[in-house]
Enzyme design. Structure first.
Site, mmCIF file in Angstrom:
data_model
loop_
_atom_site.group_PDB
_atom_site.id
_atom_site.type_symbol
_atom_site.label_atom_id
_atom_site.label_comp_id
_atom_site.label_asym_id
_atom_site.label_seq_id
_atom_site.Cartn_x
_atom_site.Cartn_y
_atom_site.Cartn_z
ATOM 1 N N LEU A 334 -5.044 6.201 10.286
ATOM 2 C CA LEU A 334 -4.080 6.153 11.385
ATOM 3 C C LEU A 334 -3.066 7.287 11.319
ATOM 4 O O LEU A 334 -2.513 7.691 12.329
ATOM 5 C CB LEU A 334 -3.342 4.808 11.368
ATOM 6 C CG LEU A 334 -4.209 3.566 11.550
ATOM 7 C CD1 LEU A 334 -3.371 2.312 11.359
ATOM 8 C CD2 LEU A 334 -4.869 3.573 12.920
ATOM 9 N N GLY A 335 -2.792 7.762 10.129
ATOM 10 C CA GLY A 335 -1.795 8.819 10.005
ATOM 11 C C GLY A 335 -1.486 9.124 8.563
ATOM 12 O O GLY A 335 -1.942 8.443 7.636
ATOM 13 N N GLN A 336 -0.694 10.178 8.387
ATOM 14 C CA GLN A 336 -0.284 10.642 7.062
ATOM 15 C C GLN A 336 1.226 10.544 6.996
ATOM 16 O O GLN A 336 1.922 11.208 7.752
ATOM 17 C CB GLN A 336 -0.719 12.088 6.830
ATOM 18 C CG GLN A 336 -0.384 12.637 5.454
ATOM 19 C CD GLN A 336 -1.356 12.152 4.392
ATOM 20 O OE1 GLN A 336 -2.526 11.961 4.651
ATOM 21 N NE2 GLN A 336 -0.860 11.946 3.187
ATOM 22 N N GLY A 337 1.745 9.678 6.126
ATOM 23 C CA GLY A 337 3.179 9.530 5.985
ATOM 24 C C GLY A 337 3.718 10.347 4.839
ATOM 25 O O GLY A 337 2.976 11.046 4.137
ATOM 26 N N GLY A 338 5.033 10.257 4.634
ATOM 27 C CA GLY A 338 5.644 11.011 3.567
ATOM 28 C C GLY A 338 5.168 10.586 2.191
ATOM 29 O O GLY A 338 5.192 11.369 1.259
ATOM 30 N N GLY A 340 2.092 8.639 1.580
ATOM 31 C CA GLY A 340 0.729 8.155 1.532
ATOM 32 C C GLY A 340 0.079 8.132 2.899
ATOM 33 O O GLY A 340 0.721 8.372 3.910
ATOM 34 N N VAL A 342 -2.205 6.086 5.900
ATOM 35 C CA VAL A 342 -2.290 4.740 6.466
ATOM 36 C C VAL A 342 -3.637 4.588 7.160
ATOM 37 O O VAL A 342 -4.042 5.460 7.945
ATOM 38 C CB VAL A 342 -1.145 4.465 7.451
ATOM 39 C CG1 VAL A 342 -1.244 3.044 7.994
ATOM 40 C CG2 VAL A 342 0.210 4.671 6.771
ATOM 41 N N LYS A 356 -1.454 0.984 3.693
ATOM 42 C CA LYS A 356 -0.804 2.213 3.244
ATOM 43 C C LYS A 356 -1.244 2.489 1.807
ATOM 44 O O LYS A 356 -1.064 1.658 0.908
ATOM 45 C CB LYS A 356 0.716 2.067 3.313
ATOM 46 C CG LYS A 356 1.485 3.336 3.003
ATOM 47 C CD LYS A 356 2.967 3.096 3.241
ATOM 48 C CE LYS A 356 3.782 4.352 2.997
ATOM 49 N NZ LYS A 356 5.228 4.103 3.208
ATOM 50 N N ASP A 453 15.126 7.671 6.909
ATOM 51 C CA ASP A 453 14.098 8.520 7.514
ATOM 52 C C ASP A 453 13.747 8.040 8.923
ATOM 53 O O ASP A 453 12.577 7.892 9.277
ATOM 54 C CB ASP A 453 12.848 8.548 6.633
ATOM 55 C CG ASP A 453 11.998 9.806 6.860
ATOM 56 O OD1 ASP A 453 12.528 10.778 7.439
ATOM 57 O OD2 ASP A 453 10.822 9.821 6.466
#
Length: 656
Positions: A334-338, A340, A342, A356, A453
């Protein structure tokens, strides 16, 4: 040797870096740059700023402008503010650093240099970069009264060492003024091999560079040779360094092919050893985590959390989550967070979840994991993402959240096609809901939490586009009697409050500032963090909004997709007004979140206080109209390209 800054606000512990973009290359692994850069000298001015608050804002703007150029080319010079609030700055990475190590070095210098404030000037030399600020334009200055030399305490007794090192330093300083980027490095055999490099700041001309390196050379030869194994000549406009350690991989070193082969071997060995050390530390730390004694309260807390989670309904089996995400297939990402990645998952009972994925490869990652579990499991609100559980016993650590089908706000808000789904009513609901979620965190939850954040990518949307605040990895909680936290710098550039960037003192006002930026992004449909580069006039989004606010033409900045949907112009203007109140430079003037919720829900007739100017960055290009209130950028002829800017979540964490 280090000069202690005058008027410093206290010594910081050693800094540790987490998640700057990219990985350290093999060549950098063989150098000092792979480790935390050593501070060689810090020099602070004696004059205090007459208006510290205004000077701080200009300082932040200048440092941000420099950051944009340093990350692109290794050099940046800029200026912001006017009169007594004017701040000029210059940052330079040494030519032997990789781009990633340059960012790391700048990050450390950027956190340390504010200790000179409220002095109007300061400079810091690290063993890979230089950063300076002052109230006047110093960028063409090669030498001044603060020039110095730093010598190591270790000595060498080889008879030929001093003479060879002196000749080598002479050679590199003679070559640097004519070299690309004013940088030149070489090595020579002298019993122990000796390495030397000279670097001038790119803002100097050739003759000033030649004079600068000659001065620094004479000082380091006179003060450090014949016996010191390492020495630095530190001038206002250049650095000269020699060492018996291979602090760089010289392309023009003496010694021919055998030397090159030796350097390659060093690189390979250093890379392997570095990897082994990292994994070894991670392995040992993980094994010993549950065996710490009572003197290590943080480790005991982690062990207690692991045991409590394993025995509770929050615990998921690692294998269950691996299957739910189809072995973390990229299709489900679903995406790349700060902290890790997801992934979407479907449990055996049909429930959709978001997983996550974090790895225990550094202590900081572990801290973020336990911090998120501890905080999020204690808060419940309709505008906060719900934590379903986690996995703590597998090869990696996983957090399990409720799945929100519309992903994050930034996927819609900054996409020309998808943003049409965000009509006026939905945007208002997102603005209101986010405010209510933050108000709960700051005032109504059992523990007082600061998110740190807040940005569009951390606002998730459910099937009805209702907002939920996510990603609590950086969040911190306050005790009831605490007014602020002194903390390492963490968050996303463009959303961080100026007083937090400068002083590192965290209050809920930092969240309020981030929320204000987010509100202005939502109503305009424009990104704040890259608005300068996309503006023909070099205006940031914040300065553009402030300009139109003063001119009474704010509706011109309303997202074109909303202009025929907004039933009442007064309603849109009120949202602009609230965003500006939250994004004011002075934290004391920003309204608390409960008041923001009240203002957003108030009638059109209620009068709001007049906002003061927000901090902003303007960059004047060659075609930009000159404006006396604008900040300016001082670029060398090799740096006249548009600034690039990326949205990194950056953490610089203090050791305990």
């Amino acid at each position: 040797m280090q000069r202690r800054p005058r008027g410093a606000r206290g010594c910081l512990a050693a800094l540790r870096y987490v998640l700057l973009a990219g990985a350290v290359g093999a060549a950098a692994a063989a150098t000092d740059a792979g480790a935390t850069p050593v501070i060689l000298a810090t020099v602070c001015g004696n004059t205090a700023a007459p208006n510290p608050e205004g000077f701080d804002v200009s300082f932040v703007n200048t440092m941000e402008l420099i950051y944009q150029n340093v990350t692109r080319s290794g050099f940046g010079a800029a200026a912001s503010g006017q009169g007594a609030d004017a701040v000029f700055g210059l940052g330079q990475c040494f030519g032997y650093l990789s781009p990633t190590d340059c960012q790391l070095c700048y990050a450390q210098s950027r956190v340390k240099l504010p200790h000179c404030l409220p002095a109007t000037g300061g400079r810091i030399y690290l063993d890979g970069c230089f950063l300076r600020f002052a109230p006047g334009n110093f960028t063409a200055v090669a030498s001044d009264a603060n020039d110095t030399a730093v010598c190591s305490n270790a000595t060498v007794s080889a008879p030929a060492f001093a003479a060879t090192a002196a000749v080598l330093v002479q050679n590199v300083t003679a070559a640097a003024p004519g070299a690309i980027g004013y940088y030149y490095g070489a090595s020579a055999a002298a019993g122990p091999r000796v390495y030397a490099a000279a670097q001038c700041w790119r803002s100097l001309n050739t003759s000033a560079c030649r004079a600068c390196v000659a001065s620094a050379r004479d000082r380091v030869v006179r003060q450090c040779l014949p016996r010191a194994t390492e020495g630095y000549g530190l001038n206002a406009g250049c650095v000269v360094r020699y060492s018996t350690q291979p602090f760089f991989l010289p392309a023009n070193a003496a010694g021919g092919g055998s030397s090159s082969h030796r350097h390659i071997i060093i690189v390979v060995i250093a890379s392997v050893l570095s990897a082994l050390v990292v994994f070894g530390i991670a392995f040992v730390w993980a094994k010993m985590r549950s065996r710490r004694n009572d003197h290590h309260d943080d480790m005991d807390a982690s062990s207690e959390i692991i045991r409590a989670i394993a025995a509770s309904h929050l615990s998921f089996k690692y294998e269950e989550l691996r299957k739910a995400t189809e072995d973390f297939d990229q299709i489900n990402k679903l995406g790349q967070g700060g902290y890790g990645s997801v992934y979407k998952g479907v449990l055996s009972d049909g429930r959709e979840i978001a997983v996550k994925r974090l790895f225990f490869n550094t202590r900081q990652w572990a801290d973020q994991f336990f911090n998120e579990v501890r905080l999020v499991s204690q808060v419940q609100h309709k505008n906060l993402v719900k934590l379903l559980g986690c996995s703590v016993e597998g090869p990696e650590s996983l957090l399990v959240y409720e799945y929100l089908c519309n992903t994050s706000l930034d996927h819609y808000l900054f996409d020309a096609f998808k943003k049409t789904a965000l009509d006026w009513e939905r945007r208002l609901e997102i603005i209101h809901g986010t405010a209510e979620g933050l108000s709960y965190l700051h005032n109504a939850s059992e523990i007082r939490i600061i998110h740190r954040d807040i940005k569009a990518s951390n606002i998730l949307l459910d099937e009805r586009f209702r907002p939920k605040i996510a990603d609590f990895g950086l969040a911190r909680n306050f005790m009831e009697d605490q007014s602020h936290l002194s903390t390492g710098l963490a968050g996303t550039f463009g959303y961080m409050a100026p007083e937090y960037i400068v002083h590192g003192q965290l209050t809920e006002k930092a969240d309020i500032y981030s929320y204000g930026v987010l509100v202005l992004e939502i109503i305009t449909g424009r990104k704040s963090h890259n608005s300068v580069a996309s503006s023909a006039d070099g205006h940031s989004l914040m300065s553009l909004i402030w300009k139109h606010y003063n001119a009474g033409t704010l509706m011109e900045l309303l997202d074109p997709n909303l202009r025929e949907q907004c039933a009442e112009e007064e309603e849109a203007l009120k949202v602009f007004h609230v965003g500006l109140l939250c994004a004011q430079a002075s934290p004391n003037l920003r309204p608390p979140m409960w008041k923001v919720v009240e203002m957003l829900g108030s009638s059109r007739d209620s009068e709001l206080p007049r906002p003061t100017q927000p901090p902003f960055i303007d960059i004047k290009g060659s075609n930009a109209k000159r404006d006396s209130s604008a900040s300016s950028s001082l670029l060398s002829k090799s740096d006249n390209l548009p600034f690039s800017m990326n949205q990194l979540s950056v953490s610089v964490v203090h050791a305990r």
